[in-house]
Design a protein around this motif. Sequence first.
Motif, PDB file in Angstrom:
ATOM      1  N   GLN A  30      16.710  12.155  16.058  1.00 40.15           N
ATOM      2  CA  GLN A  30      16.519  10.733  15.793  1.00 40.15           C
ATOM      3  C   GLN A  30      15.585  10.591  14.600  1.00 40.15           C
ATOM      4  O   GLN A  30      14.416  10.997  14.659  1.00 40.15           O
ATOM      5  CB  GLN A  30      15.913  10.020  17.012  1.00 40.15           C
ATOM      6  CG  GLN A  30      15.777   8.508  16.805  1.00 40.15           C
ATOM      7  CD  GLN A  30      15.241   7.801  18.036  1.00 40.15           C
ATOM      8  OE1 GLN A  30      14.891   8.452  19.014  1.00 40.15           O
ATOM      9  NE2 GLN A  30      15.147   6.488  17.990  1.00 40.15           N
ATOM     10  N   LEU A  31      16.086  10.049  13.511  1.00 38.61           N
ATOM     11  CA  LEU A  31      15.281   9.865  12.306  1.00 38.61           C
ATOM     12  C   LEU A  31      14.820   8.422  12.208  1.00 38.61           C
ATOM     13  O   LEU A  31      15.625   7.501  12.319  1.00 38.61           O
ATOM     14  CB  LEU A  31      16.099  10.208  11.056  1.00 38.61           C
ATOM     15  CG  LEU A  31      16.417  11.677  10.800  1.00 38.61           C
ATOM     16  CD1 LEU A  31      17.258  11.805   9.535  1.00 38.61           C
ATOM     17  CD2 LEU A  31      15.145  12.481  10.669  1.00 38.61           C
ATOM     18  N   PRO A  32      13.541   8.200  11.983  1.00 33.85           N
ATOM     19  CA  PRO A  32      13.071   6.817  11.849  1.00 33.85           C
ATOM     20  C   PRO A  32      13.442   6.232  10.489  1.00 33.85           C
ATOM     21  O   PRO A  32      13.547   6.960   9.494  1.00 33.85           O
ATOM     22  CB  PRO A  32      11.546   6.967  11.963  1.00 33.85           C
ATOM     23  CG  PRO A  32      11.264   8.349  11.466  1.00 33.85           C
ATOM     24  CD  PRO A  32      12.451   9.177  11.890  1.00 33.85           C
ATOM     25  N   LYS A  33      13.656   4.935  10.464  1.00 33.91           N
ATOM     26  CA  LYS A  33      13.828   4.261   9.178  1.00 33.91           C
ATOM     27  C   LYS A  33      12.564   4.505   8.356  1.00 33.91           C
ATOM     28  O   LYS A  33      11.450   4.401   8.877  1.00 33.91           O
ATOM     29  CB  LYS A  33      14.064   2.761   9.390  1.00 33.91           C
ATOM     30  CG  LYS A  33      15.368   2.451  10.115  1.00 33.91           C
ATOM     31  CD  LYS A  33      15.541   0.953  10.318  1.00 33.91           C
ATOM     32  CE  LYS A  33      16.841   0.661  11.065  1.00 33.91           C
ATOM     33  NZ  LYS A  33      17.029  -0.788  11.307  1.00 33.91           N
ATOM     34  N   THR A  34      12.751   4.826   7.092  1.00 31.33           N
ATOM     35  CA  THR A  34      11.640   5.323   6.287  1.00 31.33           C
ATOM     36  C   THR A  34      11.674   4.734   4.886  1.00 31.33           C
ATOM     37  O   THR A  34      12.738   4.664   4.262  1.00 31.33           O
ATOM     38  CB  THR A  34      11.709   6.863   6.181  1.00 31.33           C
ATOM     39  OG1 THR A  34      11.629   7.432   7.492  1.00 31.33           O
ATOM     40  CG2 THR A  34      10.574   7.410   5.328  1.00 31.33           C
ATOM     41  N   LYS A  35      10.505   4.321   4.391  1.00 26.14           N
ATOM     42  CA  LYS A  35      10.360   3.915   2.992  1.00 26.14           C
ATOM     43  C   LYS A  35       9.263   4.762   2.362  1.00 26.14           C
ATOM     44  O   LYS A  35       8.147   4.828   2.879  1.00 26.14           O
ATOM     45  CB  LYS A  35      10.034   2.426   2.875  1.00 26.14           C
ATOM     46  CG  LYS A  35      11.183   1.514   3.301  1.00 26.14           C
ATOM     47  CD  LYS A  35      10.869   0.053   3.058  1.00 26.14           C
ATOM     48  CE  LYS A  35      12.047  -0.828   3.485  1.00 26.14           C
ATOM     49  NZ  LYS A  35      11.775  -2.267   3.268  1.00 26.14           N
ATOM     50  N   ILE A  36       9.601   5.410   1.270  1.00 25.35           N
ATOM     51  CA  ILE A  36       8.675   6.278   0.544  1.00 25.35           C
ATOM     52  C   ILE A  36       8.449   5.681  -0.835  1.00 25.35           C
ATOM     53  O   ILE A  36       9.397   5.452  -1.583  1.00 25.35           O
ATOM     54  CB  ILE A  36       9.240   7.703   0.407  1.00 25.35           C
ATOM     55  CG1 ILE A  36       9.566   8.289   1.772  1.00 25.35           C
ATOM     56  CG2 ILE A  36       8.259   8.600  -0.355  1.00 25.35           C
ATOM     57  CD1 ILE A  36      10.374   9.582   1.711  1.00 25.35           C
ATOM     58  N   MET A  37       7.203   5.409  -1.161  1.00 26.75           N
ATOM     59  CA  MET A  37       6.878   4.806  -2.444  1.00 26.75           C
ATOM     60  C   MET A  37       6.196   5.797  -3.374  1.00 26.75           C
ATOM     61  O   MET A  37       5.282   6.512  -2.965  1.00 26.75           O
ATOM     62  CB  MET A  37       5.938   3.610  -2.259  1.00 26.75           C
ATOM     63  CG  MET A  37       5.582   2.893  -3.572  1.00 26.75           C
ATOM     64  SD  MET A  37       4.025   1.981  -3.482  1.00 26.75           S
ATOM     65  CE  MET A  37       4.341   0.883  -2.125  1.00 26.75           C
ATOM     66  N   SER A  46       5.649  17.273  -0.743  1.00 24.01           N
ATOM     67  CA  SER A  46       5.607  15.836  -0.497  1.00 24.01           C
ATOM     68  C   SER A  46       6.920  15.364   0.120  1.00 24.01           C
ATOM     69  O   SER A  46       8.005  15.872  -0.191  1.00 24.01           O
ATOM     70  CB  SER A  46       5.334  15.093  -1.809  1.00 24.01           C
ATOM     71  OG  SER A  46       4.767  13.823  -1.560  1.00 24.01           O
ATOM     72  N   ILE A  47       6.834  14.389   1.001  1.00 19.87           N
ATOM     73  CA  ILE A  47       7.989  13.963   1.800  1.00 19.87           C
ATOM     74  C   ILE A  47       9.151  13.475   0.945  1.00 19.87           C
ATOM     75  O   ILE A  47      10.313  13.634   1.308  1.00 19.87           O
ATOM     76  CB  ILE A  47       7.563  12.874   2.811  1.00 19.87           C
ATOM     77  CG1 ILE A  47       8.700  12.563   3.783  1.00 19.87           C
ATOM     78  CG2 ILE A  47       7.067  11.622   2.109  1.00 19.87           C
ATOM     79  CD1 ILE A  47       8.293  11.616   4.909  1.00 19.87           C
ATOM     80  N   GLY A  48       8.861  12.899  -0.217  1.00 17.81           N
ATOM     81  CA  GLY A  48       9.933  12.421  -1.080  1.00 17.81           C
ATOM     82  C   GLY A  48      10.830  13.534  -1.583  1.00 17.81           C
ATOM     83  O   GLY A  48      11.969  13.278  -1.991  1.00 17.81           O
TER      84      GLY A  48
END
Length: 339
Positions: free
Chosen positions: A222-229, A203-205
């Motif tokens: 280049q990494l995108p701004k990311t939110k993982i819940m 899992s990405i988290g």
Amino acid sequence: MLDLSNIFNKDMKKAIMSKEKLAEMLRVTPEALKAFEKSYQLHSMNEPISDNLFKVNAKQAASLNPKQDVHGKGKVQDLIDRIVNELLDQALIYEYDGKPGFTYGNIYSCNQTRTVKVPENSEVTLEEINELPKELRPDLTGRYVKKSLSDGTGDALLEQYQQYLNTKDPRKKRFLYDHFRQGLDMLDLDGISYAILDRCQNSIGNWFPRLVNAIFYSDFFQLPKTKIMKVPLPVLQMSRMEYTELSSTTFQIIDQFCQKAFELDETKEYFIKTGVFSSKFDFRNAYIHDAKEVKEIGEYLLFISFQASCFAHYDLSGRNQPSIYGAATTNEWVVREFI
């Protein structure tokens, strides 16, 4: 023939060709991309919805969801707002905003501007839910959730896993493990099964924070701004229910919850996925690009999760679809800046 073999040299910090030269070589302009997207939307969104679940995309599925305008219906909207706050109080967020380091924790602690907490003794009760017309009743609150079967999923899964560990016969061992994994992806969730999902190393988290720390100071990636819940259990349980049978109130709760949890901006474009699955081979599942779609992100994420869970079933397509587990082995939802 176009030769791309020399674009990069051994020093990964230096590209032989600049971004401008690469763009010129590929001859892709913003105008061409815009024209392609317009044509794609015009033709693809008007196609009939397949009777094969695995060929339906999230936006098509959401277009079939019941729509009930509760604006002005004080009791229903009040319950939605309270349930959303209950769920926000349970949400854990990892956020990478393009700067060194990251935040990870309860959604309120991640952002100091979040000051609204659930007041004590204000949880939505079953009595309040049952006062609503049946078609408007939510399928979840922060405390209560509908299930297909009774409790005990986690205990049953652990028992099956223990049998797998104790079995010496290779064929029986494979059978037990396959059924353990299948059940983990498709059965009702409880605290134990949710905790097992939380241990998924794919899992990405688990890997994205390490990636951020490893390459942040490189000027190559280049990494995108990311939110993982970490999705609250009641919300994730909705992906184990029949998507088309959820109430309009449930979809509004999940949409509103995602709007607030991910702090969405209706003017921006996003890429969405679960912790392990985006169903991006139909890019309409993953790419969000106008205000209406941003408002419906919760419905899209829920459908992608439901579709992933359905892979673990036997032949839901009617076309000898095999049982495939793994796509639903996560308790995470992700919203990323589209680049």
